[in-house]
Design a protein around this motif. Structure first.
Motif, mmCIF file in Angstrom:
data_model
loop_
_atom_site.group_PDB
_atom_site.id
_atom_site.type_symbol
_atom_site.label_atom_id
_atom_site.label_comp_id
_atom_site.label_asym_id
_atom_site.label_seq_id
_atom_site.Cartn_x
_atom_site.Cartn_y
_atom_site.Cartn_z
ATOM 1 N N GLY A 264 0.782 -1.224 0.000
ATOM 2 C CA GLY A 264 0.000 0.000 0.000
ATOM 3 C C GLY A 264 0.813 1.272 0.000
ATOM 4 O O GLY A 264 0.245 2.373 0.006
ATOM 5 N N TYR A 265 2.144 1.152 -0.024
ATOM 6 C CA TYR A 265 2.990 2.347 -0.019
ATOM 7 C C TYR A 265 4.401 1.947 -0.401
ATOM 8 O O TYR A 265 4.875 0.865 -0.037
ATOM 9 N N VAL A 266 5.075 2.821 -1.132
ATOM 10 C CA VAL A 266 6.495 2.644 -1.453
ATOM 11 C C VAL A 266 7.242 3.893 -1.015
ATOM 12 O O VAL A 266 6.961 5.000 -1.496
ATOM 13 N N ASN A 267 8.177 3.714 -0.065
ATOM 14 C CA ASN A 267 9.129 4.782 0.255
ATOM 15 C C ASN A 267 10.297 4.584 -0.696
ATOM 16 O O ASN A 267 11.130 3.702 -0.513
ATOM 17 N N ALA A 268 10.312 5.385 -1.734
ATOM 18 C CA ALA A 268 11.220 5.163 -2.860
ATOM 19 C C ALA A 268 12.639 5.613 -2.545
ATOM 20 O O ALA A 268 12.880 6.487 -1.708
ATOM 21 N N ASN A 269 13.562 5.037 -3.285
ATOM 22 C CA ASN A 269 14.953 5.486 -3.209
ATOM 23 C C ASN A 269 15.108 6.873 -3.806
ATOM 24 O O ASN A 269 16.041 7.591 -3.446
ATOM 25 N N ALA A 270 14.223 7.265 -4.665
ATOM 26 C CA ALA A 270 14.343 8.433 -5.540
ATOM 27 C C ALA A 270 15.128 9.588 -4.931
ATOM 28 O O ALA A 270 14.739 10.165 -3.923
ATOM 29 N N THR A 271 16.218 9.936 -5.587
ATOM 30 C CA THR A 271 17.123 10.957 -5.085
ATOM 31 C C THR A 271 16.884 12.329 -5.688
ATOM 32 O O THR A 271 17.537 13.292 -5.293
ATOM 33 N N GLY A 272 15.980 12.409 -6.669
ATOM 34 C CA GLY A 272 15.751 13.680 -7.342
ATOM 35 C C GLY A 272 16.638 13.871 -8.556
ATOM 36 O O GLY A 272 16.685 14.973 -9.109
ATOM 37 N N THR A 273 17.331 12.820 -8.981
ATOM 38 C CA THR A 273 18.150 12.902 -10.187
ATOM 39 C C THR A 273 17.342 12.372 -11.371
ATOM 40 O O THR A 273 16.604 11.396 -11.240
ATOM 41 N N PRO A 274 17.458 12.987 -12.523
ATOM 42 C CA PRO A 274 16.569 12.646 -13.639
ATOM 43 C C PRO A 274 16.634 11.178 -14.042
ATOM 44 O O PRO A 274 15.603 10.525 -14.200
ATOM 45 N N TYR A 275 17.821 10.650 -14.243
ATOM 46 C CA TYR A 275 17.959 9.296 -14.776
ATOM 47 C C TYR A 275 17.493 8.235 -13.770
ATOM 48 O O TYR A 275 16.712 7.343 -14.104
ATOM 49 N N SER A 276 17.979 8.316 -12.529
ATOM 50 C CA SER A 276 17.691 7.234 -11.571
ATOM 51 C C SER A 276 16.224 7.217 -11.154
ATOM 52 O O SER A 276 15.643 6.152 -10.933
ATOM 53 N N ASP A 277 15.595 8.380 -11.053
ATOM 54 C CA ASP A 277 14.170 8.399 -10.697
ATOM 55 C C ASP A 277 13.333 7.726 -11.787
ATOM 56 O O ASP A 277 12.395 6.970 -11.499
ATOM 57 N N ALA A 278 13.671 7.987 -13.038
ATOM 58 C CA ALA A 278 12.945 7.360 -14.140
ATOM 59 C C ALA A 278 13.163 5.853 -14.149
ATOM 60 O O ALA A 278 12.230 5.070 -14.419
ATOM 61 N N SER A 279 14.375 5.424 -13.832
ATOM 62 C CA SER A 279 14.667 3.994 -13.754
ATOM 63 C C SER A 279 13.859 3.326 -12.652
ATOM 64 O O SER A 279 13.323 2.221 -12.837
ATOM 65 N N GLU A 280 13.750 3.990 -11.517
ATOM 66 C CA GLU A 280 12.973 3.420 -10.414
ATOM 67 C C GLU A 280 11.491 3.333 -10.771
ATOM 68 O O GLU A 280 10.821 2.341 -10.448
ATOM 69 N N ALA A 281 10.984 4.350 -11.431
ATOM 70 C CA ALA A 281 9.593 4.304 -11.868
ATOM 71 C C ALA A 281 9.370 3.144 -12.833
ATOM 72 O O ALA A 281 8.350 2.441 -12.768
ATOM 73 N N ALA A 282 10.343 2.902 -13.701
ATOM 74 C CA ALA A 282 10.232 1.772 -14.621
ATOM 75 C C ALA A 282 10.241 0.446 -13.869
ATOM 76 O O ALA A 282 9.505 -0.485 -14.217
ATOM 77 N N ALA A 283 11.070 0.352 -12.828
ATOM 78 C CA ALA A 283 11.114 -0.867 -12.019
ATOM 79 C C ALA A 283 9.772 -1.141 -11.360
ATOM 80 O O ALA A 283 9.287 -2.282 -11.351
ATOM 81 N N LEU A 284 9.161 -0.103 -10.817
ATOM 82 C CA LEU A 284 7.847 -0.281 -10.187
ATOM 83 C C LEU A 284 6.807 -0.690 -11.225
ATOM 84 O O LEU A 284 5.914 -1.499 -10.947
ATOM 85 N N GLY A 285 6.913 -0.150 -12.418
ATOM 86 C CA GLY A 285 6.007 -0.554 -13.481
ATOM 87 C C GLY A 285 6.171 -2.022 -13.847
ATOM 88 O O GLY A 285 5.189 -2.718 -14.122
ATOM 89 N N ARG A 286 7.422 -2.502 -13.843
ATOM 90 C CA ARG A 286 7.676 -3.911 -14.159
ATOM 91 C C ARG A 286 7.050 -4.830 -13.113
ATOM 92 O O ARG A 286 6.532 -5.900 -13.437
ATOM 93 N N VAL A 287 7.124 -4.433 -11.845
ATOM 94 C CA VAL A 287 6.621 -5.284 -10.763
ATOM 95 C C VAL A 287 5.104 -5.210 -10.652
ATOM 96 O O VAL A 287 4.420 -6.238 -10.535
ATOM 97 N N PHE A 288 4.568 -3.995 -10.672
ATOM 98 C CA PHE A 288 3.154 -3.800 -10.350
ATOM 99 C C PHE A 288 2.252 -3.683 -11.569
ATOM 100 O O PHE A 288 1.019 -3.664 -11.421
ATOM 101 N N GLY A 289 2.833 -3.568 -12.735
ATOM 102 C CA GLY A 289 2.030 -3.543 -13.953
ATOM 103 C C GLY A 289 1.055 -2.380 -13.995
ATOM 104 O O GLY A 289 1.397 -1.244 -13.654
#
Length: 377
Positions: A264-289
């Motif tokens: 019900g919640y993800v405390n993301a790694n997201a550091t505010g950097t353009p590339y890594s935040d987009a990569s993390e969003a893609a990872a969540l998309g892969r897992v949660f569809g």
């Protein structure tokens, strides 16, 4: 003890620029007011960026860690006998003046010496381990402790982590143009410029369910699952599709025996950097569809800063405290949605927690990724 039997968190203590103690940390992340101010601890003349999330008054790293470990042990109700059987897993790179140096020199002792020093001062009689694997150091220590307790090798581990913003690492991140020139961390947001550093000194007591029950210990939360995976993609950048982080999340879910829909919640790694935040969003998309865009997400680095080796433990404590309180923290610094991050980012005010299960994610240079799945008691 079966590996799926949930690991108990029985005591926590945290120090950050939001204040000292769990109550201050909880209040700060729920308020959502970033703690970034001009650095006074050392000279930032000539730097591109001159702000960080630092405590106004702080002791040596050794003293701060000793106090955090002692307070976490007290919160867990550990007496001298229980402490004597506990192991210490320490995540830190040490840094300048971690311990007094013989003869008053400037060379900081090696991290293992700091771990032994802490164990002696806090009465922890078990072995010590040290973790210096950058920004997954603390979360890796928790995963190791969970594995060893889960298979019955250990009953109790104190995981401690510390980073106090200091000039060497600050200079490296500033020279590498990784720090946000606009003085704000904006995870997943359009217009994000980078990260900002922050203090964190944290300790957590982890116990088997059997050991905790035998003492009648309080349960702050349970660590239901954990996962680790590598990208092997690039020395500094994660895989653009988030392959490693996705595998880490999937492993945590399998270990917990929970479906992705339970989160019900993800405390993301997201550091505010353009590339890594987009990569993390893609990872969540892969897992949660298809439901990835409906799971509440925030990165509390936007409030307390990036604490490097200590980040994983600080964010674990943030996650369990907010779950226990029933409110999810905001993602500060938000300017607007970014098409590369199609997530349900918590931007305006804390939200009610829809389920008792949450993920806290971390990633580091070299392609290291960790996921910890925690549940409210």
């Amino acid at each position: 003890m079966a590996e799926r039997e949930h690991l108990r968190i029985t005591g926590v203590h945290a120090v950050s620029a939001l204040g000292r103690g769990a109550d201050a940390l909880l209040a700060g992340v729920l308020a959502g007011a970033p703690a970034f101010l001009p650095v006074r601890r050392f000279d930032t003349t000539g730097r591109r960026v001159t702000v960080a999330a630092t405590l106004p008054e702080v002791g040596t790293l050794a003293d701060e860690l000793t106090d955090a470990v002692d307070r976490a042990c007290r919160a867990a109700g550990l007496d001298r006998t229980h402490r004597a059987g506990a192991e210490l897993f320490l995540a830190t790179h040490g840094g300048p003046h971690s311990l007094p140096t013989p003869g008053g020199g400037d060379t900081a002792p090696e991290v293992p010496a700091l771990a032994g020093h802490l164990a002696r001062r806090c009465g922890l009689g078990g072995r010590t381990r040290t973790y210096t694997t950058a920004c997954v150091s603390a979360s890796t220590a928790v995963a190791d402790a969970a594995t060893l307790i889960g298979r019955g090798d250990l009953d109790r581990v104190v995981v401690a982590a510390g980073y106090l913003v200091e000039p060497d690492q600050y200079a490296l991140f500033d020279a590498g143009r990784a720090l946000a020139a606009d003085g704000a961390v904006r995870p997943f947001s359009a217009g994000r410029k980078g990260l900002l550093l922050g203090d964190a000194v944290v300790a957590v007591v982890l116990e088997s369910a059997r050991a905790a029950a035998a003492r009648g210990a309080p349960t702050v939360a349970t660590v239901a699952g954990w996962g680790r995976a590598g990208d092997a993609y690039h020395p500094c950048q994660p895989h653009p599709e988030g392959h490693g982080l996705a595998r880490a999340v999937e492993a945590a879910l399998r270990r917990a025996g929970l479906p992705a829909a339970a989160v019900g919640y993800v405390n993301a790694n997201a550091t505010g950097t353009p590339y890594s935040d987009a990569s993390e969003a893609a990872a969540l998309g892969r897992v949660f569809g298809a439901v990835a865009g409906r799971i509440p997400v925030s990165s509390t680095k936007s409030v307390h800063g990036h604490a490097l080796e200590a980040s994983g433990l600080l964010e674990l404590v943030v996650t369990v405290l907010t779950l226990g309180h029933g409110k999810l923290p905001v993602n500060a610094g938000w300017l607007g949605p970014d098409d590369t991050c199609p997530l349900d980012v918590i931007t305006d005010a804390p939200r009610p927690a829809p389920t008792p299960h949450a993920l806290t994610l971390n990633a580091a240079f070299g392609g290291a990724n960790t996921a910890l799945l925690v549940s409210a008691p």
